[in-house]
Design a protein around this motif. Structure first.
Motif, mmCIF file in Angstrom:
data_model
loop_
_atom_site.group_PDB
_atom_site.id
_atom_site.type_symbol
_atom_site.label_atom_id
_atom_site.label_comp_id
_atom_site.label_asym_id
_atom_site.label_seq_id
_atom_site.Cartn_x
_atom_site.Cartn_y
_atom_site.Cartn_z
ATOM 1 N N UNK A 73 31.317 -2.475 14.260
ATOM 2 C CA UNK A 73 31.309 -3.258 13.025
ATOM 3 C C UNK A 73 30.096 -4.178 13.053
ATOM 4 N N UNK A 74 29.914 -4.935 11.970
ATOM 5 C CA UNK A 74 28.810 -5.876 11.931
ATOM 6 C C UNK A 74 28.909 -6.900 13.046
ATOM 7 N N UNK A 75 30.118 -7.420 13.268
ATOM 8 C CA UNK A 75 30.311 -8.420 14.312
ATOM 9 C C UNK A 75 30.067 -7.818 15.697
ATOM 10 N N UNK A 76 30.526 -6.577 15.899
ATOM 11 C CA UNK A 76 30.301 -5.918 17.190
ATOM 12 C C UNK A 76 28.820 -5.688 17.437
ATOM 13 N N UNK A 77 28.095 -5.347 16.361
ATOM 14 C CA UNK A 77 26.660 -5.120 16.495
ATOM 15 C C UNK A 77 25.944 -6.409 16.890
ATOM 16 N N UNK A 78 26.371 -7.518 16.300
ATOM 17 C CA UNK A 78 25.774 -8.811 16.645
ATOM 18 C C UNK A 78 26.037 -9.144 18.107
ATOM 19 N N UNK A 79 27.268 -8.891 18.546
ATOM 20 C CA UNK A 79 27.621 -9.180 19.937
ATOM 21 C C UNK A 79 26.801 -8.309 20.880
ATOM 22 N N UNK A 80 26.629 -7.034 20.527
ATOM 23 C CA UNK A 80 25.860 -6.127 21.380
ATOM 24 C C UNK A 80 24.399 -6.549 21.448
ATOM 25 N N UNK A 81 23.877 -7.100 20.353
ATOM 26 C CA UNK A 81 22.472 -7.511 20.325
ATOM 27 C C UNK A 81 22.201 -8.686 21.256
ATOM 28 N N UNK A 192 25.856 -19.144 18.710
ATOM 29 C CA UNK A 192 24.451 -18.768 18.541
ATOM 30 C C UNK A 192 24.296 -17.274 18.412
ATOM 31 N N UNK A 193 23.215 -16.864 17.737
ATOM 32 C CA UNK A 193 22.983 -15.445 17.508
ATOM 33 C C UNK A 193 21.640 -14.997 18.072
ATOM 34 N N UNK A 194 21.092 -15.773 19.019
ATOM 35 C CA UNK A 194 19.841 -15.416 19.666
ATOM 36 C C UNK A 194 20.086 -15.178 21.160
ATOM 37 N N UNK A 195 19.415 -14.168 21.703
ATOM 38 C CA UNK A 195 19.510 -13.946 23.142
ATOM 39 C C UNK A 195 18.934 -15.126 23.908
ATOM 40 N N UNK A 196 19.592 -15.496 24.985
ATOM 41 C CA UNK A 196 19.101 -16.552 25.870
ATOM 42 C C UNK A 196 18.137 -15.932 26.873
ATOM 43 N N UNK A 197 17.038 -16.617 27.127
ATOM 44 C CA UNK A 197 16.035 -16.083 28.043
ATOM 45 C C UNK A 197 16.555 -16.034 29.474
ATOM 46 N N UNK A 198 16.196 -14.977 30.170
ATOM 47 C CA UNK A 198 16.540 -14.847 31.576
ATOM 48 C C UNK A 198 15.531 -15.555 32.461
ATOM 49 N N UNK A 199 15.813 -15.558 33.751
ATOM 50 C CA UNK A 199 14.934 -16.252 34.704
ATOM 51 C C UNK A 199 13.518 -15.689 34.675
#
Length: 221
Positions: A73-81, A192-199
């Motif tokens: 779904x749209x929400x699942x797609x956001x979570x996967x992103x 939040x809907x942005x990926x958090x940066x890794x180390x």
């Protein structure tokens, strides 16, 4: 071989308290040095391939294509992103084969290596050099939900980040892993809907801005 599905999050002063409240159990703390290797032209990382040595053990992380047949779904797609997924290869001969496939032009100009060669030999023969090295203190937690691990990492260059991780056997159910991560993220109150940066992102941005910029331009980061 397995696929690591992971969502990163920024730690706050309340993170430990929240983990306790949701029933997470601390399973230990450890410290380790990570060293990452690539050619001077960044042949591996420009393909989103990350060759690492940690405590004498080699690992190659390779990108895993998203399965477009997954029903989301749209929400699942956001979570996967918000998650990353990488195939983890830990068998050294297989790692050497995969790496040589990428840098074969270099290999052709150098002596063919055997799987029994020593560490420095195989690295130098295909012109691999260490481009990043940093130490991390990691606290790990588990939840009742099977297969979910939460790591709180403090890197020696001053970056503090959390990770929700599920390991999936190759060919396993990635969608189930994404759902577990999303449920855990909700328990932790992550927004939040942005990926958090890794180390690594932060390390390169601070220490090797040219390498970082090149990876950005190629949409690796």
């Amino acid at each position: 071989m397995s696929v690591e599905v992971e969502r990163k999050f920024l730690c706050s002063a309340d993170t430990l308290k929240t983990l306790e409240e949701i029933g997470a159990v601390c399973v230990g703390q450890r410290q380790f040095l990570d060293q990452y290797f690539d050619t001077p032209k960044f042949d591996l990382t420009l393909k989103d391939m990350w060759l690492r040595n940690r405590k004498g053990c080699w690992e190659l992380k390779c990108p895993t294509p998203v399965d477009r047949t997954e029903e989301t779904s749209g929400e699942q797609s956001k979570a996967a992103a918000l998650c990353t997924r990488y195939k983890e290869i830990t068998n050294l001969p297989e790692i050497q084969t995969r790496v040589r496939e990428v840098v074969k032009d270099v290999c052709e100009r150098r002596e063919t290596s055997s799987s029994q060669e020593d560490e420095e030999s195989w690295l130098s023969k295909i012109n691999l050099v260490c481009f990043a090295a940093f130490t991390t203190v990691r606290r790990s937690f588990t939840l009742e939900e099977e297969g979910v691990q939460i790591d709180l990492d403090q890197a020696d260059f001053g970056y503090h980040v959390g990770e929700i991780e599920v390991l999936v056997p190759e060919g396993g159910d990635v969608q189930s892993a994404l759902e577990k991560i999303e449920r855990t993220a909700r328990k932790l109150g992550l927004t939040g809907d942005q990926r958090v940066e890794g180390k690594m992102n932060v390390y390169l941005k601070r220490n090797h801005p040219e390498h970082y910029a090149k990876l950005l331009s190629e949409h690796v980061l």
